[in-house]
Design a protein around this motif. Structure first.
Motif, PDB file in Angstrom:
ATOM      1  N   VAL A   1       5.904  21.330  17.398  1.00 24.10           N
ATOM      2  CA  VAL A   1       6.198  22.555  18.528  1.00 24.10           C
ATOM      3  C   VAL A   1       5.371  23.625  17.556  1.00 24.10           C
ATOM      4  CG1 VAL A   1       8.100  24.065  18.856  1.00 24.10           C
ATOM      5  CG2 VAL A   1       8.346  21.707  19.205  1.00 24.10           C
TER       6      VAL A   1
ATOM      7  N   PRO B   1      15.549  20.325  22.504  1.00 27.12           N
ATOM      8  CA  PRO B   1      15.939  18.897  21.943  1.00 27.12           C
ATOM      9  C   PRO B   1      16.871  19.941  20.112  1.00 27.12           C
ATOM     10  CG  PRO B   1      13.813  18.311  22.554  1.00 27.12           C
ATOM     11  CD  PRO B   1      13.510  19.955  22.714  1.00 27.12           C
ATOM     12  N   HIS B   2      16.297  21.043  20.143  1.00 31.10           N
ATOM     13  CA  HIS B   2      16.432  21.163  19.320  1.00 31.10           C
ATOM     14  C   HIS B   2      17.408  22.512  18.635  1.00 31.10           C
ATOM     15  CE1 HIS B   2      13.388  18.913  16.164  1.00 31.10           C
ATOM     16  NE2 HIS B   2      12.409  19.653  17.070  1.00 31.10           N
TER      17      HIS B   2
ATOM     18  N   TYR C   1      13.160  24.442   9.091  1.00 29.13           N
ATOM     19  CA  TYR C   1      11.303  24.426   8.690  1.00 29.13           C
ATOM     20  C   TYR C   1      11.222  26.022   8.068  1.00 29.13           C
ATOM     21  CZ  TYR C   1       6.377  24.812  10.559  1.00 29.13           C
ATOM     22  OH  TYR C   1       5.305  24.652  10.415  1.00 29.13           O
TER      23      TYR C   1
ATOM     24  N   MET D   1      11.144  23.513  21.951  1.00 32.04           N
ATOM     25  CA  MET D   1      11.899  23.116  20.896  1.00 32.04           C
ATOM     26  C   MET D   1      13.089  23.492  21.564  1.00 32.04           C
ATOM     27  SD  MET D   1      12.799  26.524  18.868  1.00 32.04           S
ATOM     28  CE  MET D   1      13.831  27.996  19.371  1.00 32.04           C
TER      29      MET D   1
ATOM     30  N   ALA E   1       1.141  32.597   9.887  1.00 31.34           N
ATOM     31  CA  ALA E   1      -0.644  31.979  10.642  1.00 31.34           C
ATOM     32  C   ALA E   1      -0.843  32.910  10.230  1.00 31.34           C
ATOM     33  CB  ALA E   1      -0.389  31.404  11.650  1.00 31.34           C
TER      34      ALA E   1
ATOM     35  N   ILE F   1       3.134  25.562  19.523  1.00 23.00           N
ATOM     36  CA  ILE F   1       2.878  27.205  19.919  1.00 23.00           C
ATOM     37  C   ILE F   1       2.337  27.776  19.280  1.00 23.00           C
ATOM     38  CG2 ILE F   1       4.006  27.825  17.992  1.00 23.00           C
ATOM     39  CD1 ILE F   1       5.443  28.552  21.970  1.00 23.00           C
ATOM     40  N   LEU F   2       1.158  28.556  18.061  1.00 22.27           N
ATOM     41  CA  LEU F   2       0.123  28.776  17.945  1.00 22.27           C
ATOM     42  C   LEU F   2      -0.958  28.401  18.706  1.00 22.27           C
ATOM     43  CD1 LEU F   2       0.366  28.004  14.203  1.00 22.27           C
ATOM     44  CD2 LEU F   2       0.964  30.201  15.928  1.00 22.27           C
TER      45      LEU F   2
ATOM     46  N   MET G   1       9.737  33.527  16.235  1.00 26.27           N
ATOM     47  CA  MET G   1       8.256  33.394  16.925  1.00 26.27           C
ATOM     48  C   MET G   1       7.504  34.815  15.991  1.00 26.27           C
ATOM     49  SD  MET G   1       6.509  31.710  19.173  1.00 26.27           S
ATOM     50  CE  MET G   1       4.974  32.447  18.105  1.00 26.27           C
TER      51      MET G   1
ATOM     52  N   LEU H   1       8.304  28.553  24.135  1.00 23.99           N
ATOM     53  CA  LEU H   1       8.622  28.591  22.524  1.00 23.99           C
ATOM     54  C   LEU H   1       9.659  27.375  22.884  1.00 23.99           C
ATOM     55  CD1 LEU H   1       8.693  27.696  19.441  1.00 23.99           C
ATOM     56  CD2 LEU H   1       9.486  29.626  19.465  1.00 23.99           C
TER      57      LEU H   1
ATOM     58  N   LEU I   1       6.445  32.823  13.053  1.00 27.53           N
ATOM     59  CA  LEU I   1       5.619  31.699  13.421  1.00 27.53           C
ATOM     60  C   LEU I   1       4.072  32.374  13.107  1.00 27.53           C
ATOM     61  CD1 LEU I   1       8.003  29.639  15.649  1.00 27.53           C
ATOM     62  CD2 LEU I   1       6.588  29.220  13.060  1.00 27.53           C
ATOM     63  N   LEU I   2       4.234  33.384  13.798  1.00 33.11           N
ATOM     64  CA  LEU I   2       2.861  34.588  13.542  1.00 33.11           C
ATOM     65  C   LEU I   2       2.123  34.921  12.694  1.00 33.11           C
ATOM     66  CD1 LEU I   2       2.881  35.704  17.497  1.00 33.11           C
ATOM     67  CD2 LEU I   2       1.712  34.628  16.566  1.00 33.11           C
TER      68      LEU I   2
ATOM     69  N   ALA J   1      17.729  23.671  12.839  1.00 34.46           N
ATOM     70  CA  ALA J   1      16.127  22.932  12.495  1.00 34.46           C
ATOM     71  C   ALA J   1      15.562  23.825  12.881  1.00 34.46           C
ATOM     72  CB  ALA J   1      15.948  21.869  13.779  1.00 34.46           C
ATOM     73  N   LEU J   2      14.957  24.533  13.308  1.00 30.79           N
ATOM     74  CA  LEU J   2      14.113  25.185  13.415  1.00 30.79           C
ATOM     75  C   LEU J   2      14.250  26.330  12.037  1.00 30.79           C
ATOM     76  CD1 LEU J   2      11.533  26.973  14.385  1.00 30.79           C
ATOM     77  CD2 LEU J   2      12.609  28.305  16.160  1.00 30.79           C
TER      78      LEU J   2
ATOM     79  N   MET K   1       9.542  19.409  14.081  1.00 26.58           N
ATOM     80  CA  MET K   1       9.548  20.163  14.171  1.00 26.58           C
ATOM     81  C   MET K   1       7.510  21.206  13.564  1.00 26.58           C
ATOM     82  SD  MET K   1      11.442  23.166  15.305  1.00 26.58           S
ATOM     83  CE  MET K   1      12.676  23.040  15.379  1.00 26.58           C
TER      84      MET K   1
END
Lengths: 193, 193
Positions: free
Chosen positions: A4, B48-49, B176, B46, B142, A8-9, B135, B42, B138-139, B172-173, A1
């Motif tokens: 990925v 497969p997840h 994580y 991903m 970061a 994506i970042l 998403m 995205l 994730l941003l 799985a995401l 993961m």
């Protein structure tokens, strides 16, 4: 993961690559990420007008990744004629690195789509190019020729550079655009050059 | 062709709908058009997840159109609890009008995908929702928790609102993200609330 997430970042940077056109009515330039989104929907909207039958899903996936090389090379106006080979080589290095962040088969599939677009030899790639070439024309027609005026682009340049790629992928779209462009030329949009 | 042009210029307005998150390192808010582009990639990255086997192409097409109702309703932070029904009704009117600009079957197909996303009952829609919910996380991860800080969102809000939609579409995401979120919570990102 984590692969990925790293990918994506990394591609988030495409939101910071500005083009020469402006979204209609907005006081900023558009970026290559939102441009890619709009192209995918342009292709989906005009698929009955493709020159040949195409796999629309492959066209959409291709358009979503086709500009990712600009993350390192930047966007160049289509009419630029200098440094093309160098920019293409830089883009190729960029996409090899960026799609390489992903595991396969996802990374390899995106790289193959990027290459298919570059080579422009399949019906899907030709249709994708027609969308890519037509979209800034549609924005310019709605924006008083903004990017042509700002960059001194002539009517002859627009027609001579765009007729082949657009009519090869979507002939009815070129028929539509050529009428609009001639009318704007008549109206003096492109100046007396 | 004029119908396609009217549609593509109408959806150009999505580039002007700003969200609460910022692209990494940029001094502006992201817009819903570039966000839609990123979600599609995205999902492709991903797949497969996914919790269940999904038709990725339908997921991609769904994500490309899922925010188009915001053209009239605007973007609301996911944690907003007021006016939800009214906003949803406004979005439904907007997409009926906007996809109605296109001829069928293209217009009807996009409307059906928008509705499928809203209903969130198919494997494809659940996977698409997982991408959409993940998403901004994730941003934020970061971006030092930028949109959570700016909007006073707590760790408990993030976990309680996101765990179900993300783990239902891409377990799985969520695994994580939950580790990352707990670490940021430990580090005091969310303040003492």
């Amino acid at each position: 993961m984590q692969q990925v997430v790293d990918f994506i970042l990394e591609i988030d940077r495409l939101k910071g690559i500005t083009r020469k056109t402006r979204p209609v009515g907005l006081d900023r330039y558009e970026n290559s990420a939102e441009h890619s989104w709009q192209l995918a929907l342009l292709a989906a909207s005009m698929v009955p007008h493709a020159a040949e039958p195409v796999d629309l899903d492959r066209v959409i996936r291709m358009l979503l990744v086709h500009d990712i090389g600009e993350i390192e090379a930047g966007d160049a106006i289509f009419y630029a004629e200098e440094g093309v080979a160098e920019r293409k080589a830089q883009e190729a290095r960029a996409v090899t690195r960026i799609f390489g962040l992903l595991p396969d088969p996802e990374g390899a599939a995106m790289l193959a789509l990027w290459q298919e677009f570059e080579e422009a030899t399949t019906p899907e790639a030709r249709f994708a190019h027609a969308a890519d070439r037509a979209m800034p024309v549609l924005l310019n027609l709605a924006n008083d020729g903004q990017s042509w005026r700002e960059n001194g682009i002539t009517y002859q340049q627009v027609v001579s550079r765009l007729e082949a790629p657009i009519s090869s992928g979507a002939p009815a779209l070129w028929t539509y655009l050529s009428v609009q462009l001639a009318a704007r030329h008549e109206a003096g949009w492109f100046g007396i050059r």
